[in-house]
Design an enzyme around this catalytic site. Structure first.
Site, mmCIF file in Angstrom:
data_model
loop_
_atom_site.group_PDB
_atom_site.id
_atom_site.type_symbol
_atom_site.label_atom_id
_atom_site.label_comp_id
_atom_site.label_asym_id
_atom_site.label_seq_id
_atom_site.Cartn_x
_atom_site.Cartn_y
_atom_site.Cartn_z
ATOM 1 N N ASN A 1 0.876 -1.170 0.000
ATOM 2 C CA ASN A 1 0.000 0.000 0.000
ATOM 3 C C ASN A 1 0.916 1.224 0.000
ATOM 4 O O ASN A 1 1.499 1.568 1.017
ATOM 5 C CB ASN A 1 -0.885 -0.029 1.250
ATOM 6 C CG ASN A 1 -1.689 1.242 1.429
ATOM 7 O OD1 ASN A 1 -1.804 2.046 0.495
ATOM 8 N ND2 ASN A 1 -2.247 1.434 2.612
ATOM 9 N N TRP A 2 1.021 1.847 -1.163
ATOM 10 C CA TRP A 2 1.989 2.952 -1.305
ATOM 11 C C TRP A 2 1.475 4.257 -0.689
ATOM 12 O O TRP A 2 2.201 5.228 -0.603
ATOM 13 C CB TRP A 2 2.321 3.170 -2.780
ATOM 14 C CG TRP A 2 3.060 2.019 -3.418
ATOM 15 C CD1 TRP A 2 3.471 0.846 -2.820
ATOM 16 C CD2 TRP A 2 3.485 1.923 -4.782
ATOM 17 N NE1 TRP A 2 4.120 0.050 -3.730
ATOM 18 C CE2 TRP A 2 4.140 0.687 -4.945
ATOM 19 C CE3 TRP A 2 3.374 2.770 -5.890
ATOM 20 C CZ2 TRP A 2 4.679 0.281 -6.169
ATOM 21 C CZ3 TRP A 2 3.915 2.369 -7.112
ATOM 22 C CH2 TRP A 2 4.563 1.135 -7.241
ATOM 23 N N LYS A 3 0.209 4.280 -0.309
ATOM 24 C CA LYS A 3 -0.408 5.478 0.304
ATOM 25 C C LYS A 3 -0.159 6.714 -0.574
ATOM 26 O O LYS A 3 -0.132 6.593 -1.795
ATOM 27 C CB LYS A 3 0.119 5.670 1.727
ATOM 28 C CG LYS A 3 0.031 4.395 2.556
ATOM 29 C CD LYS A 3 0.245 4.639 4.016
ATOM 30 C CE LYS A 3 0.232 3.315 4.753
ATOM 31 N NZ LYS A 3 0.199 3.464 6.185
ATOM 32 N N SER B 1 3.265 -2.643 10.362
ATOM 33 C CA SER B 1 4.718 -2.747 10.544
ATOM 34 C C SER B 1 5.245 -4.140 10.212
ATOM 35 O O SER B 1 6.136 -4.651 10.891
ATOM 36 C CB SER B 1 5.114 -2.332 11.963
ATOM 37 O OG SER B 1 4.767 -0.965 12.184
ATOM 38 N N GLU C 1 -6.541 4.735 7.866
ATOM 39 C CA GLU C 1 -6.361 6.172 7.584
ATOM 40 C C GLU C 1 -7.623 6.769 6.962
ATOM 41 O O GLU C 1 -7.931 7.939 7.176
ATOM 42 C CB GLU C 1 -5.119 6.367 6.693
ATOM 43 C CG GLU C 1 -3.848 6.142 7.505
ATOM 44 C CD GLU C 1 -2.721 5.460 6.762
ATOM 45 O OE1 GLU C 1 -2.696 5.504 5.521
ATOM 46 O OE2 GLU C 1 -1.853 4.865 7.436
ATOM 47 N N GLU D 1 -5.605 -5.128 10.429
ATOM 48 C CA GLU D 1 -4.554 -4.143 10.661
ATOM 49 C C GLU D 1 -4.828 -3.413 11.974
ATOM 50 O O GLU D 1 -5.582 -2.423 12.002
ATOM 51 C CB GLU D 1 -4.539 -3.120 9.528
ATOM 52 C CG GLU D 1 -4.274 -3.710 8.164
ATOM 53 C CD GLU D 1 -3.675 -2.676 7.237
ATOM 54 O OE1 GLU D 1 -2.533 -2.870 6.814
ATOM 55 O OE2 GLU D 1 -4.320 -1.662 6.962
ATOM 56 N N GLY E 1 2.454 1.813 10.828
ATOM 57 C CA GLY E 1 3.429 2.895 10.704
ATOM 58 C C GLY E 1 4.128 3.237 12.005
ATOM 59 O O GLY E 1 4.810 4.266 12.101
ATOM 60 N N GLY F 1 2.802 -1.273 4.303
ATOM 61 C CA GLY F 1 2.915 0.160 4.038
ATOM 62 C C GLY F 1 4.365 0.555 3.803
ATOM 63 O O GLY F 1 4.897 0.419 2.702
ATOM 64 N N GLY F 2 5.025 1.017 4.854
ATOM 65 C CA GLY F 2 6.386 1.563 4.734
ATOM 66 C C GLY F 2 7.358 0.663 3.994
ATOM 67 O O GLY F 2 8.108 1.124 3.107
ATOM 68 N N HIS G 1 -9.423 1.192 5.073
ATOM 69 C CA HIS G 1 -8.097 1.380 5.685
ATOM 70 C C HIS G 1 -8.219 2.343 6.872
ATOM 71 O O HIS G 1 -9.006 3.284 6.831
ATOM 72 C CB HIS G 1 -7.105 1.921 4.649
ATOM 73 C CG HIS G 1 -5.705 1.889 5.163
ATOM 74 N ND1 HIS G 1 -5.198 2.859 5.982
ATOM 75 C CD2 HIS G 1 -4.727 0.962 5.017
ATOM 76 C CE1 HIS G 1 -3.953 2.540 6.306
ATOM 77 N NE2 HIS G 1 -3.641 1.390 5.738
HETATM 78 C C1 PEP Z 1 -0.757 -0.011 6.101
HETATM 79 O O1 PEP Z 1 -0.872 1.190 6.033
HETATM 80 O O2 PEP Z 1 -1.612 -0.733 5.567
HETATM 81 C C2 PEP Z 1 0.387 -0.556 6.831
HETATM 82 C C3 PEP Z 1 0.322 -1.788 7.238
HETATM 83 O O3 PEP Z 1 1.445 0.299 7.059
HETATM 84 P P1 PEP Z 1 2.860 -0.096 7.733
HETATM 85 O O4 PEP Z 1 3.320 -1.373 7.086
HETATM 86 O O5 PEP Z 1 3.761 1.055 7.413
HETATM 87 O O6 PEP Z 1 2.605 -0.265 9.183
#
Ligand code: PEP
Length: 248
Positions: free
Chosen positions: A10-12, A210, A96, A164, A170, A231-232, A94
């Site tokens: 997920n590149w956000k 994470s 966010e 999640e 994050g 994500g990251g 999600h």
């Molecule tokens: C996400 O936003 O779906 C996510 C899991 O982010 P991260 O891996 O950065 O925690």
């Protein structure tokens, strides 16, 4: 039937067009057999990324979609537009979008049904906030968010649930393997009650929060963890591919 693990980046709201294309090419080049990789790309780069991964095993994805058919909805993107660009999966719910943008459960549910109804793979994200976990509300919150889905979603291969925990997104703080497995097993049991046991046995349940190359194997070795939403660590091809490979 064994569930093929699905690991999606997920590149956000990240990358430039050039960075997105390079990242996509790197992922496409290294994507292994035996596991499904996908990238959920910012709207404006979907077309370019779709061309960069054309002919590869990587699935093209979007992070959001509006539920209405094309029309007077300024600023929104329809599911039909996404399909036109070759999108195969799309996220809903999600954290966010729930907690930063402020989407309601009703809106999320409408989006989920529009995405699924259009024939795309739906990745429906659910998860509790820290205070909800501390207040022993994790399963209750996950159950309510799961019920944004409905029995109209009759093809289990096109339904993916991403668990999640909000406190792990994050933050560098991951759920333990056991914490993830406990909630994933609950999600599968609840899907069994909502649909059927056979149906629930086929739905992929991703973990997100994470996930990194060093914890991916442990998490994805749990019996009900069928991949990850990343994500990251999805913003670097080598890190993302290390996680994808951990799912083999
Ligand atoms: C996400 O936003 O779906 C996510 C899991 O982010 P991260 O891996 O950065 O925690």
């Amino acid at each position: 039937m064994a569930r093929i693990k699905f690991i999606a980046g997920n590149w956000k709201m990240n990358t430039t067009k050039a960075v997105a294309v390079e990242l996509a090419k790197g992922v496409a080049k290294g994507a292994p057999d035996g596991v499904q990789a996908g990238v959920a790309v910012p709207f404006v780069y979907i077309d370019a990324v779709g061309q960069a991964i054309a002919g590869s095993k990587v699935l093209l994805g979007a992070q959001d979609a509006y539920f209405e058919k094309p029309g007077a909805f300024t600023g929104e993107i329809s599911v039909d537009m996404l399909k036109d660009l070759g999108v195969k999966f799309c996220l809903t719910g999600h954290s966010e979008r729930r907690h930063v943008i402020g989407e309601s459960p009703e809106l999320i549910s409408k989006k989920a049904h529009a995405i699924y109804g259009a024939g795309l793979i739906l990745v429906h994200c659910i998860g509790e906030k820290l205070e909800q976990r501390d207040g022993n509300k994790t399963l209750e919150v996950c159950k309510a968010q799961l019920h944004e889905l409905s029995s109209k979603m009759d093809d289990p291969d096109r339904l993916v649930v991403a668990y999640e925990p909000v406190w792990a997104i994050g933050t560098g703080r991951t759920a333990t393997d056991a914490q993830a497995q406990e909630v994933h097993a609950f999600i599968r049991a609840e899907l069994g009650r909502m649909f059927s046991t056979d149906y629930a046995a086929r739905v992929r349940i991703q973990y997100g929060g994470s996930m990194k190359p060093d914890n991916a194997k442990g998490l994805m070795s749990q019996p009900d963890v069928d991949g990850g939403l990343i994500g990251g660590a999805a913003l670097k091809a080598d890190q993302f591919l290390a996680i994808v490979n951990a799912g083999k």
